[in-house]
Motif scaffolding. Structure first.
Motif, PDB file in Angstrom:
ATOM      1  N   GLY A 293      60.614  49.637  35.353  1.00 14.72           N
ATOM      2  CA  GLY A 293      61.662  50.537  35.817  1.00 14.72           C
ATOM      3  C   GLY A 293      61.627  50.619  37.331  1.00 14.72           C
ATOM      4  N   VAL A 294      61.840  51.817  37.852  1.00 12.32           N
ATOM      5  CA  VAL A 294      61.826  52.027  39.301  1.00 12.32           C
ATOM      6  C   VAL A 294      60.371  52.157  39.749  1.00 12.32           C
ATOM      7  CG1 VAL A 294      62.623  53.486  41.193  1.00 12.32           C
ATOM      8  CG2 VAL A 294      64.054  53.198  39.163  1.00 12.32           C
TER       9      VAL A 294
ATOM     10  N   THR B 188      64.475  57.929  42.534  1.00 13.39           N
ATOM     11  CA  THR B 188      63.526  58.720  41.745  1.00 13.39           C
ATOM     12  C   THR B 188      64.257  59.502  40.663  1.00 13.39           C
ATOM     13  OG1 THR B 188      62.049  58.924  43.649  1.00 13.39           O
ATOM     14  CG2 THR B 188      61.732  60.488  41.851  1.00 13.39           C
TER      15      THR B 188
ATOM     16  N   GLU C 261      64.718  58.241  37.051  1.00 10.11           N
ATOM     17  CA  GLU C 261      63.598  58.224  36.114  1.00 10.11           C
ATOM     18  C   GLU C 261      63.436  59.557  35.388  1.00 10.11           C
ATOM     19  OE1 GLU C 261      61.966  55.938  34.987  1.00 10.11           O
ATOM     20  OE2 GLU C 261      62.011  54.266  36.380  1.00 10.11           O
TER      21      GLU C 261
ATOM     22  N   ARG D  41      59.503  60.671  38.568  1.00 11.88           N
ATOM     23  CA  ARG D  41      58.783  59.972  39.638  1.00 11.88           C
ATOM     24  C   ARG D  41      58.981  58.478  39.488  1.00 11.88           C
ATOM     25  NH1 ARG D  41      54.275  57.248  37.884  1.00 11.88           N
ATOM     26  NH2 ARG D  41      53.362  57.863  35.891  1.00 11.88           N
ATOM     27  N   MET D  42      58.690  57.728  40.550  1.00 12.69           N
ATOM     28  CA  MET D  42      58.650  56.271  40.460  1.00 12.69           C
ATOM     29  C   MET D  42      57.348  55.849  39.782  1.00 12.69           C
ATOM     30  SD  MET D  42      60.054  54.773  44.079  1.00 12.69           S
ATOM     31  CE  MET D  42      61.579  55.355  44.834  1.00 12.69           C
ATOM     32  N   GLY D  43      57.378  54.683  39.173  1.00 11.92           N
ATOM     33  CA  GLY D  43      56.157  54.122  38.614  1.00 11.92           C
ATOM     34  C   GLY D  43      55.322  53.480  39.701  1.00 11.92           C
TER      35      GLY D  43
ATOM     36  N   ASP E   1      59.028  51.891  31.946  1.00 10.07           N
ATOM     37  CA  ASP E   1      60.120  52.377  32.793  1.00 10.07           C
ATOM     38  C   ASP E   1      60.263  53.882  32.870  1.00 10.07           C
ATOM     39  OD1 ASP E   1      60.948  52.887  30.218  1.00 10.07           O
ATOM     40  OD2 ASP E   1      62.972  52.103  30.499  1.00 10.07           O
ATOM     41  N   GLY E   2      59.263  54.630  32.430  1.00 13.14           N
ATOM     42  CA  GLY E   2      59.374  56.082  32.531  1.00 13.14           C
ATOM     43  C   GLY E   2      60.526  56.672  31.744  1.00 13.14           C
TER      44      GLY E   2
ATOM     45  N   PHE F 149      63.555  55.157  31.381  1.00  9.83           N
ATOM     46  CA  PHE F 149      64.857  54.802  31.993  1.00  9.83           C
ATOM     47  C   PHE F 149      65.894  54.344  30.967  1.00  9.83           C
ATOM     48  CE2 PHE F 149      67.976  52.202  34.039  1.00  9.83           C
ATOM     49  CZ  PHE F 149      68.158  52.733  35.296  1.00  9.83           C
TER      50      PHE F 149
ATOM     51  N   GLN G  97      67.757  56.668  28.135  1.00  6.34           N
ATOM     52  CA  GLN G  97      68.808  57.642  28.444  1.00  6.34           C
ATOM     53  C   GLN G  97      70.149  57.265  27.811  1.00  6.34           C
ATOM     54  OE1 GLN G  97      68.225  59.308  32.720  1.00  6.34           O
ATOM     55  NE2 GLN G  97      67.616  57.164  32.843  1.00  6.34           N
TER      56      GLN G  97
END
Length: 251
Positions: free
Chosen positions: A186-187, A208, A211, A215-217, A245-246, A248, A251
């Protein structure tokens, strides 16, 4: 140190910085010998690998050029005598523009590195891994290989292509001891993200906010997934595109 990785050999393209660097260090910590492949050498990365006790070499390579990739694999075999793992990670984001405004030069360069480069790497890596009787390849795709992103047509197309190529190779070599998977970050806080945001606070906040975890990874979080996919713990995993990807794409 896990004995399963000891004295095994891993190639990491794009290994001088970001996700590639983190993955090179993760393999070293597991006891593997590491081949760092990139356009430029990072003395700091190489020193850290050796401080970890790894046998490590650097090979300069443009993965979009067949002669460079062939040399990369040949030098690996000359140095270590074997190849067990490959993380085909080298990639660029390319220029940002809508599809109709994407230049042919940008398309060719981005697809040449991100997609053709992974095909060339596998083309030369697979015959050597087959000689060991087993091994694992992980290709770096992206969440942009799973969903679309406005303004990055070449990048998105290349990363979708990586997943298709990964699935095809996984099927072709499933009975020959080679597992082939893709990781879809992800980001992630990397030099590529710094280029995309220009390190500007507002841009960083916008990325950011994409996510769900807020937070960013970190590159190490992708590296952990790559090493797991190369481990015996993932022995029944092949042809898979793993989103790290947290949340992402949920969604």
């Amino acid at each position: 140190m896990e004995t399963a990785f000891k004295n095994k050999v891993a190639i990491i393209t794009g290994g001088s910085s970001g996700i590639g660097r983190a993955t090179a260090l993760a393999f070293a910590k597991k006891g593997a010998n590491v081949v760092v492949v990139d356009w430029h050498e990072s003395p700091e990365t190489m020193k850290t690998l050796k401080d970890l006790g790894a046998e490590a070499i650097f090979i300069k390579c443009d993965v979009s050029k067949s002669v460079d990739v062939k040399n990369m694999v040949e030098k690996t075999i000359t140095t270590f005598g074997r190849l067990d793992y490959a993380f085909n990670n080298a990639g660029i984001e390319g220029d940002s523009a809508p599809t109709a405004d994407c230049t042919e030069g940008n398309w060719d360069k981005t697809v040449g590195i991100n997609l053709k480069g992974i095909w060339l790497c596998m083309k030369h890596e697979i015959p050597e891994i087959l000689k060991q009787g087993r091994g694992t390849i992980v290709n770096c795709s992206s969440v942009a290989g799973l969903v679309g992103f406005s303004g990055l047509p070449a990048y998105v197309a290349s990363k979708h292509g990586v997943i298709g190529l990964t699935k095809t190779a996984a099927l072709e070599y499933a009975e020959q001891g080679i597992r082939v998977n893709a990781v879809c970050p992800g980001v992630i806080q990397t030099p590529m993200m710094d280029r995309l945001t220009g390190k500007k606070k507002e841009a960083i906040e916008q990325f950011t906010a994409l996510e769900p975890v807020g937070r960013m990874g970190q590159p190490e979080e992708i590296a952990n997934a790559v090493v797991w996919m190369c481990s015996d713990e993932a022995s029944f995993v092949t042809g898979h595109a793993m989103a790290v990807d947290g949340g992402f794409v949920a969604q």
